[in-house]
Write a protein that holds these residues in place. Structure first.
Motif, PDB file in Angstrom:
ATOM      1  N   LEU A 108       0.822  -1.211   0.000  1.00 51.23           N
ATOM      2  CA  LEU A 108       0.000   0.000   0.000  1.00 51.23           C
ATOM      3  C   LEU A 108       0.858   1.264   0.000  1.00 51.23           C
ATOM      4  O   LEU A 108       0.637   2.175  -0.808  1.00 51.23           O
ATOM      5  CB  LEU A 108      -0.925   0.005   1.222  1.00 51.23           C
ATOM      6  CG  LEU A 108      -2.150  -0.910   1.153  1.00 51.23           C
ATOM      7  CD1 LEU A 108      -2.821  -0.996   2.525  1.00 51.23           C
ATOM      8  CD2 LEU A 108      -3.140  -0.382   0.126  1.00 51.23           C
ATOM      9  N   GLY A 111       2.624   1.663  -3.204  1.00 55.68           N
ATOM     10  CA  GLY A 111       1.675   2.024  -4.250  1.00 55.68           C
ATOM     11  C   GLY A 111       1.365   3.504  -4.248  1.00 55.68           C
ATOM     12  O   GLY A 111       1.320   4.156  -5.306  1.00 55.68           O
ATOM     13  N   VAL A 112       1.157   4.069  -3.074  1.00 53.77           N
ATOM     14  CA  VAL A 112       0.879   5.503  -2.964  1.00 53.77           C
ATOM     15  C   VAL A 112       2.065   6.316  -3.476  1.00 53.77           C
ATOM     16  O   VAL A 112       1.898   7.306  -4.195  1.00 53.77           O
ATOM     17  CB  VAL A 112       0.561   5.882  -1.504  1.00 53.77           C
ATOM     18  CG1 VAL A 112       0.461   7.400  -1.345  1.00 53.77           C
ATOM     19  CG2 VAL A 112      -0.739   5.225  -1.052  1.00 53.77           C
ATOM     20  N   LEU A 115       2.202   6.461  -7.234  1.00 54.84           N
ATOM     21  CA  LEU A 115       1.195   7.336  -7.841  1.00 54.84           C
ATOM     22  C   LEU A 115       1.755   8.730  -8.121  1.00 54.84           C
ATOM     23  O   LEU A 115       1.310   9.414  -9.046  1.00 54.84           O
ATOM     24  CB  LEU A 115      -0.029   7.459  -6.930  1.00 54.84           C
ATOM     25  CG  LEU A 115      -0.897   6.211  -6.741  1.00 54.84           C
ATOM     26  CD1 LEU A 115      -2.080   6.535  -5.835  1.00 54.84           C
ATOM     27  CD2 LEU A 115      -1.399   5.677  -8.087  1.00 54.84           C
ATOM     28  N   VAL A 238       2.017   5.085 -12.606  1.00 51.56           N
ATOM     29  CA  VAL A 238       0.692   5.195 -11.971  1.00 51.56           C
ATOM     30  C   VAL A 238      -0.059   3.865 -11.949  1.00 51.56           C
ATOM     31  O   VAL A 238      -0.633   3.483 -10.919  1.00 51.56           O
ATOM     32  CB  VAL A 238      -0.158   6.274 -12.667  1.00 51.56           C
ATOM     33  CG1 VAL A 238      -1.587   6.269 -12.102  1.00 51.56           C
ATOM     34  CG2 VAL A 238       0.469   7.647 -12.455  1.00 51.56           C
ATOM     35  N   ALA A 239      -0.062   3.149 -13.051  1.00 55.25           N
ATOM     36  CA  ALA A 239      -0.792   1.875 -13.111  1.00 55.25           C
ATOM     37  C   ALA A 239      -0.241   0.882 -12.090  1.00 55.25           C
ATOM     38  O   ALA A 239      -1.011   0.150 -11.448  1.00 55.25           O
ATOM     39  CB  ALA A 239      -0.709   1.276 -14.514  1.00 55.25           C
ATOM     40  N   GLY A 241       1.220   1.713  -9.315  1.00 51.73           N
ATOM     41  CA  GLY A 241       0.815   2.207  -8.010  1.00 51.73           C
ATOM     42  C   GLY A 241      -0.581   1.740  -7.640  1.00 51.73           C
ATOM     43  O   GLY A 241      -0.818   1.238  -6.535  1.00 51.73           O
ATOM     44  N   TRP A 242      -1.532   1.876  -8.576  1.00 50.45           N
ATOM     45  CA  TRP A 242      -2.908   1.445  -8.305  1.00 50.45           C
ATOM     46  C   TRP A 242      -2.983  -0.071  -8.128  1.00 50.45           C
ATOM     47  O   TRP A 242      -3.736  -0.574  -7.290  1.00 50.45           O
ATOM     48  CB  TRP A 242      -3.837   1.883  -9.433  1.00 50.45           C
ATOM     49  CG  TRP A 242      -4.207   3.343  -9.365  1.00 50.45           C
ATOM     50  CD1 TRP A 242      -3.938   4.317 -10.280  1.00 50.45           C
ATOM     51  CD2 TRP A 242      -4.916   3.981  -8.295  1.00 50.45           C
ATOM     52  NE1 TRP A 242      -4.421   5.517  -9.862  1.00 50.45           N
ATOM     53  CE2 TRP A 242      -5.037   5.348  -8.644  1.00 50.45           C
ATOM     54  CE3 TRP A 242      -5.461   3.552  -7.091  1.00 50.45           C
ATOM     55  CZ2 TRP A 242      -5.678   6.274  -7.826  1.00 50.45           C
ATOM     56  CZ3 TRP A 242      -6.093   4.476  -6.269  1.00 50.45           C
ATOM     57  CH2 TRP A 242      -6.208   5.807  -6.631  1.00 50.45           C
ATOM     58  N   TYR A 243      -2.200  -0.792  -8.908  1.00 49.70           N
ATOM     59  CA  TYR A 243      -2.193  -2.254  -8.767  1.00 49.70           C
ATOM     60  C   TYR A 243      -1.752  -2.655  -7.364  1.00 49.70           C
ATOM     61  O   TYR A 243      -2.379  -3.506  -6.717  1.00 49.70           O
ATOM     62  CB  TYR A 243      -1.254  -2.879  -9.805  1.00 49.70           C
ATOM     63  CG  TYR A 243      -1.047  -4.363  -9.597  1.00 49.70           C
ATOM     64  CD1 TYR A 243      -2.002  -5.286 -10.019  1.00 49.70           C
ATOM     65  CD2 TYR A 243       0.089  -4.841  -8.952  1.00 49.70           C
ATOM     66  CE1 TYR A 243      -1.821  -6.643  -9.808  1.00 49.70           C
ATOM     67  CE2 TYR A 243       0.281  -6.193  -8.738  1.00 49.70           C
ATOM     68  CZ  TYR A 243      -0.677  -7.093  -9.162  1.00 49.70           C
ATOM     69  OH  TYR A 243      -0.509  -8.441  -8.940  1.00 49.70           O
ATOM     70  N   ARG A 244      -0.666  -2.048  -6.885  1.00 48.90           N
ATOM     71  CA  ARG A 244      -0.180  -2.357  -5.546  1.00 48.90           C
ATOM     72  C   ARG A 244      -1.236  -2.037  -4.484  1.00 48.90           C
ATOM     73  O   ARG A 244      -1.412  -2.795  -3.528  1.00 48.90           O
ATOM     74  CB  ARG A 244       1.104  -1.566  -5.258  1.00 48.90           C
ATOM     75  CG  ARG A 244       2.317  -2.008  -6.055  1.00 48.90           C
ATOM     76  CD  ARG A 244       3.502  -1.098  -5.729  1.00 48.90           C
ATOM     77  NE  ARG A 244       3.861  -1.214  -4.322  1.00 48.90           N
ATOM     78  CZ  ARG A 244       5.026  -1.673  -3.887  1.00 48.90           C
ATOM     79  NH1 ARG A 244       5.946  -2.079  -4.766  1.00 48.90           N
ATOM     80  NH2 ARG A 244       5.285  -1.741  -2.607  1.00 48.90           N
ATOM     81  N   ILE A 245      -1.894  -0.930  -4.655  1.00 48.32           N
ATOM     82  CA  ILE A 245      -2.923  -0.533  -3.688  1.00 48.32           C
ATOM     83  C   ILE A 245      -4.062  -1.544  -3.660  1.00 48.32           C
ATOM     84  O   ILE A 245      -4.530  -1.954  -2.589  1.00 48.32           O
ATOM     85  CB  ILE A 245      -3.444   0.879  -4.012  1.00 48.32           C
ATOM     86  CG1 ILE A 245      -2.345   1.914  -3.723  1.00 48.32           C
ATOM     87  CG2 ILE A 245      -4.703   1.198  -3.202  1.00 48.32           C
ATOM     88  CD1 ILE A 245      -2.670   3.313  -4.200  1.00 48.32           C
ATOM     89  N   VAL A 246      -4.506  -1.968  -4.838  1.00 46.07           N
ATOM     90  CA  VAL A 246      -5.598  -2.945  -4.916  1.00 46.07           C
ATOM     91  C   VAL A 246      -5.194  -4.255  -4.252  1.00 46.07           C
ATOM     92  O   VAL A 246      -5.953  -4.819  -3.447  1.00 46.07           O
ATOM     93  CB  VAL A 246      -6.010  -3.193  -6.384  1.00 46.07           C
ATOM     94  CG1 VAL A 246      -6.955  -4.388  -6.484  1.00 46.07           C
ATOM     95  CG2 VAL A 246      -6.683  -1.950  -6.961  1.00 46.07           C
TER      96      VAL A 246
END
Length: 264
Positions: A108, A111-112, A115, A238-239, A241-246
């Motif tokens: 998380l 990932g942030v 971004l 960015v992609a 980053g969002w993948y890690r967050i998900v």
């Protein structure tokens, strides 16, 4: 561990070793979901098959990898921090590897950061790994040490570290690839030594699984590297980053629901 499970983990390794998403985090969680996370051989396997993946770098960048002795010295300087901290913090790192919550949080947080990485370093301009200085190499090596926290990603840490030193996304990624060779070779050698020292001789079946895993990881990594460089130049971080967050949120949801993820 069955052959099918070994292949699954090798595909995960090949796909994620050079992406900024944490290959170790994905493999320890993958082994946990398959119910093999507590096996001693699995602990060795998820480190040892990284050797197959990094050999893809030598093949893809053969001419550039063998470019000069000075370049090797720079890689050595970048590699030293991982050696020193790896020895000093070995027991602590092993404890962190057993913490699924820690993996989720690292995914998380990383990932942030990804971004905003493109905006923070949009003016990075050094486009050649040949121009990396010894001081820059050392600083990148220090960034790489952050990946000792499972879920952080060696690739993400070293690429971001390269960009803090003024490298372009492509140059930072390529230096990260080159640095992976001594780093993961050393990690594999140490893990094999510890495995034997602790009284776990490899069986014929385990040697076969390691061979299969390294070949699969090698082949998949070749495809992943080519795709990653192209994607990174066009789209940035960015992609990822969002993948890690998900992924991090999914893991947290599983853990907070009361289910256990027994990692290595």
């Amino acid at each position: 561990m069955t052959t099918a499970q070994a292949i699954v983990l090798a595909v995960i390794e090949g796909l994620t070793e050079f992406l900024p998403v944490s290959s170790t985090g994905h493999m320890i969680l993958g082994s946990a979901l398959m119910g093999i996370g507590s096996e001693e051989f699995v602990k060795l396997y998820i480190v040892a098959i990284q050797l197959g993946a990094i050999l893809s770098v030598v093949v893809l960048y053969f001419q550039r990898f063998f470019q000069s002795f000075q370049f090797y010295f720079k890689l050595l300087v970048a590699f030293v921090p991982a050696v020193v901290l790896g020895v000093l913090l070995s027991d602590k790192i092993d404890q962190l590897l057993e913490n699924a919550m820690g993996v989720a949080i690292a995914l998380l947080v990383g990932g942030v950061i990804l971004l905003f990485t493109d905006k923070w370093f949009k003016n990075s301009g050094t486009g050649s790994t040949d121009e990396v200085t010894y001081l820059q190499a050392l600083k990148i090596g220090l960034f790489q040490c952050l990946a000792m926290i499972p879920g952080t990603s060696r690739s993400a840490a070293s690429i971001v570290g390269g960009m803090t030193q003024g490298l372009t996304r492509k140059a930072a990624a390529e230096f990260s690839f080159f640095l992976a060779v001594p780093t993961m070779f050393g990690a594999t050698a140490k893990k094999l030594y510890d495995f034997y020292k602790d009284g776990y001789p490899l069986t014929g079946e385990e040697i076969k699984l390691l061979a299969i895993g390294n070949v699969v990881a090698f082949l998949v990594a070749i495809l992943a590297i080519r795709s990653f460089i192209t994607f990174l130049q066009k789209k940035g971080f960015v992609a990822f980053g969002w993948y890690r967050i998900v992924v991090g949120v999914i893991i947290l949801a599983i853990l907070l629901s009361g289910r256990s993820l027994q990692v290595i």
